[in-house]
Design a protein around this motif. Structure first.
Motif, short mmCIF file in Angstrom:
data_model
loop_
_atom_site.label_atom_id
_atom_site.label_comp_id
_atom_site.label_asym_id
_atom_site.label_seq_id
_atom_site.Cartn_x
_atom_site.Cartn_y
_atom_site.Cartn_z
N VAL A 156 0.83 -1.20 0.00
CA VAL A 156 0.00 0.00 0.00
C VAL A 156 0.87 1.26 0.00
O VAL A 156 0.64 2.21 -0.76
CB VAL A 156 -0.95 0.00 1.22
CG1 VAL A 156 -1.59 1.37 1.41
CG2 VAL A 156 -2.02 -1.07 1.06
N ALA A 157 1.90 1.26 0.86
CA ALA A 157 2.80 2.42 0.95
C ALA A 157 3.53 2.66 -0.38
O ALA A 157 3.67 3.80 -0.82
CB ALA A 157 3.81 2.23 2.08
N GLU A 158 4.00 1.59 -1.03
CA GLU A 158 4.71 1.73 -2.30
C GLU A 158 3.78 2.25 -3.38
O GLU A 158 4.15 3.09 -4.20
CB GLU A 158 5.31 0.39 -2.72
CG GLU A 158 6.17 0.45 -3.97
CD GLU A 158 7.40 1.33 -3.79
OE1 GLU A 158 7.79 2.00 -4.77
OE2 GLU A 158 7.95 1.35 -2.67
N THR A 159 2.55 1.76 -3.39
CA THR A 159 1.57 2.23 -4.37
C THR A 159 1.29 3.71 -4.18
O THR A 159 1.23 4.47 -5.16
CB THR A 159 0.26 1.42 -4.23
OG1 THR A 159 0.52 0.04 -4.47
CG2 THR A 159 -0.79 1.91 -5.20
N MET A 160 1.11 4.13 -2.94
CA MET A 160 0.84 5.54 -2.67
C MET A 160 2.01 6.41 -3.05
O MET A 160 1.84 7.52 -3.59
CB MET A 160 0.51 5.71 -1.18
CG MET A 160 -0.22 6.99 -0.87
SD MET A 160 -1.87 7.00 -1.57
CE MET A 160 -2.08 8.77 -1.89
N ALA A 177 4.24 10.42 -6.81
CA ALA A 177 5.30 10.80 -7.74
C ALA A 177 4.73 11.05 -9.14
O ALA A 177 5.17 11.97 -9.84
CB ALA A 177 6.37 9.71 -7.79
N CYS A 178 3.78 10.24 -9.54
CA CYS A 178 3.15 10.40 -10.86
C CYS A 178 2.41 11.74 -10.94
O CYS A 178 2.54 12.48 -11.92
CB CYS A 178 2.20 9.24 -11.11
SG CYS A 178 1.37 9.29 -12.71
N ARG A 179 1.64 12.05 -9.92
CA ARG A 179 0.89 13.31 -9.92
C ARG A 179 1.83 14.51 -9.83
O ARG A 179 1.58 15.56 -10.43
CB ARG A 179 -0.10 13.31 -8.76
CG ARG A 179 -1.23 12.30 -8.89
CD ARG A 179 -2.02 12.49 -10.19
NE ARG A 179 -2.59 13.81 -10.28
CZ ARG A 179 -3.80 14.15 -9.82
NH1 ARG A 179 -4.54 13.23 -9.22
NH2 ARG A 179 -4.25 15.38 -9.93
N ALA A 180 2.93 14.35 -9.06
CA ALA A 180 3.89 15.44 -8.95
C ALA A 180 4.56 15.73 -10.29
O ALA A 180 4.97 16.87 -10.56
CB ALA A 180 4.95 15.11 -7.90
N ARG A 221 -1.17 11.75 -15.76
CA ARG A 221 -2.43 11.11 -15.39
C ARG A 221 -2.13 9.72 -14.83
O ARG A 221 -1.34 8.97 -15.39
CB ARG A 221 -3.34 11.02 -16.61
CG ARG A 221 -4.71 10.39 -16.33
CD ARG A 221 -5.63 10.56 -17.53
NE ARG A 221 -5.04 9.96 -18.72
CZ ARG A 221 -5.21 8.68 -19.06
NH1 ARG A 221 -5.92 7.88 -18.28
NH2 ARG A 221 -4.66 8.20 -20.16
N CYS A 222 -2.80 9.38 -13.74
CA CYS A 222 -2.49 8.10 -13.08
C CYS A 222 -3.74 7.54 -12.40
O CYS A 222 -4.45 8.26 -11.70
CB CYS A 222 -1.39 8.30 -12.05
SG CYS A 222 -0.70 6.76 -11.44
N LEU A 270 -4.89 7.22 3.17
CA LEU A 270 -3.60 7.86 2.94
C LEU A 270 -3.69 9.01 1.94
O LEU A 270 -2.68 9.66 1.66
CB LEU A 270 -2.58 6.82 2.44
CG LEU A 270 -2.15 5.77 3.47
CD1 LEU A 270 -1.23 4.74 2.81
CD2 LEU A 270 -1.42 6.43 4.64
N GLY A 271 -4.89 9.25 1.41
CA GLY A 271 -5.07 10.42 0.56
C GLY A 271 -5.32 10.16 -0.90
O GLY A 271 -5.38 11.10 -1.70
N LEU A 272 -5.45 8.89 -1.30
CA LEU A 272 -5.72 8.60 -2.70
C LEU A 272 -7.17 8.95 -3.03
O LEU A 272 -8.09 8.43 -2.38
CB LEU A 272 -5.47 7.12 -3.00
CG LEU A 272 -5.72 6.69 -4.45
CD1 LEU A 272 -4.62 7.24 -5.35
CD2 LEU A 272 -5.78 5.18 -4.57
N PRO A 273 -7.42 9.80 -4.03
CA PRO A 273 -8.81 10.13 -4.39
C PRO A 273 -9.53 8.89 -4.91
O PRO A 273 -9.00 8.14 -5.72
CB PRO A 273 -8.63 11.18 -5.50
CG PRO A 273 -7.24 11.71 -5.33
CD PRO A 273 -6.44 10.56 -4.81
#
Length: 255
Positions: free
Chosen positions: A95-99, A104-107, A111-112, A139-142
């Motif tokens: 989960v942490a690695e995915t987040m 990083a993708c959004r930064a 699009r992700c 953890l903040g994922l929309p």
């Protein structure tokens, strides 16, 4: 698996002793003792893990495409008394690695979407995709950037059932998140189903060296042998799938 094999070996040695086969009994006991030390002290799990995980020791460069899909393969889950299901220890690392990848993708301004894959394989009363999805949302994922695939109960099905949601997402690049120990088998399954992935390991396990056998090394050996056996099974699955899909198979008369 290892513990059961040792118990069977010792039972066979005991039976040989009852039948008067003293040398066979001593050989069985000696073999069991050597196995316990070879595995529990570190040499066997080191041999099994080192080359198997090596391709995933380093995380890949984050070369984002314009559209990306991060596939999270769920692991274990817990259902605390009086609580709600939650990812297990290995699961939280994924989960942490995915987040981290998503942020990083959004930064990078790309699009992700995150595809979380897993049914209720541990009978916790809720699909693992939902359990892990809840953790990602905390953890903040929309929620709008997350897709749940809740039918699969095996890694093979993870790959098979990912095709449709990934086609809807329309990502140019797919990032596959799992444990280093599990990624080789997972990558094989996804590629078999025509999904090109960039594997990203979450956790990376290593054996411990010790003068006395350690339970952790026995457990690691069990996990490694599970992956080796699973890969052999998946090669057979792939061969059978190709054979069933071949034109020759399609033209064979029915019995």
């Amino acid at each position: 698996m290892i513990l059961l094999a040792l118990i069977v070996l010792l039972a066979c040695a005991w039976l040989a002793g009852r039948l008067g086969r003293r040398r066979l009994q001593l050989a069985g006991v000696a073999l069991a003792v050597v196995a316990v030390f070879a595995i529990g002290c570190g040499p066997v799990p080191n041999l099994l893990l080192r080359g198997w995980q090596a391709p995933y020791a380093h995380r890949p460069a984050l070369d984002w495409a314009s559209g990306n899909a991060i596939v999270l393969l769920t692991a274990n889950a817990n259902n605390p008394a009086g609580g709600t299901p939650e990812p297990g220890q290995a699961g939280y690392v994924r989960v942490a690695e995915t987040m981290s990848l998503y942020n990083a993708c959004r930064a990078a301004g790309r699009r992700c979407k995150v595809l979380v894959s897993g049914g209720d394989a541990y009978a916790v009363g809720e699909p693992l995709a939902q359990v892990y999805g809840n953790a990602l949302v905390r953890l903040g994922l929309p929620a709008a950037d997350m897709v749940l695939e809740s039918r699969s109960r095996t890694t093979w099905q993870n790959a098979e059932f990912a095709r449709a949601p990934l086609a809807r997402i329309g990502a140019q690049r797919v990032w596959l998140v799992s444990s280093a120990l599990h990624l080789r088998r997972a990558e094989f399954a996804f590629r078999h189903f025509g999904i090109s992935v960039t594997p990203v390991r979450a956790d990376y396990v290593r054996n411990a060296w010790s003068l006395l056998p350690l339970a952790g090394n026995l457990s690691l050996t069990d996990h490694a042998l599970h992956e080796y056996a699973g890969m052999a099974l998946y090669h057979w699955y792939a061969w059978r799938h190709r054979a069933e899909a071949s034109p020759e198979a399609a033209t064979l008369p029915a019995n």
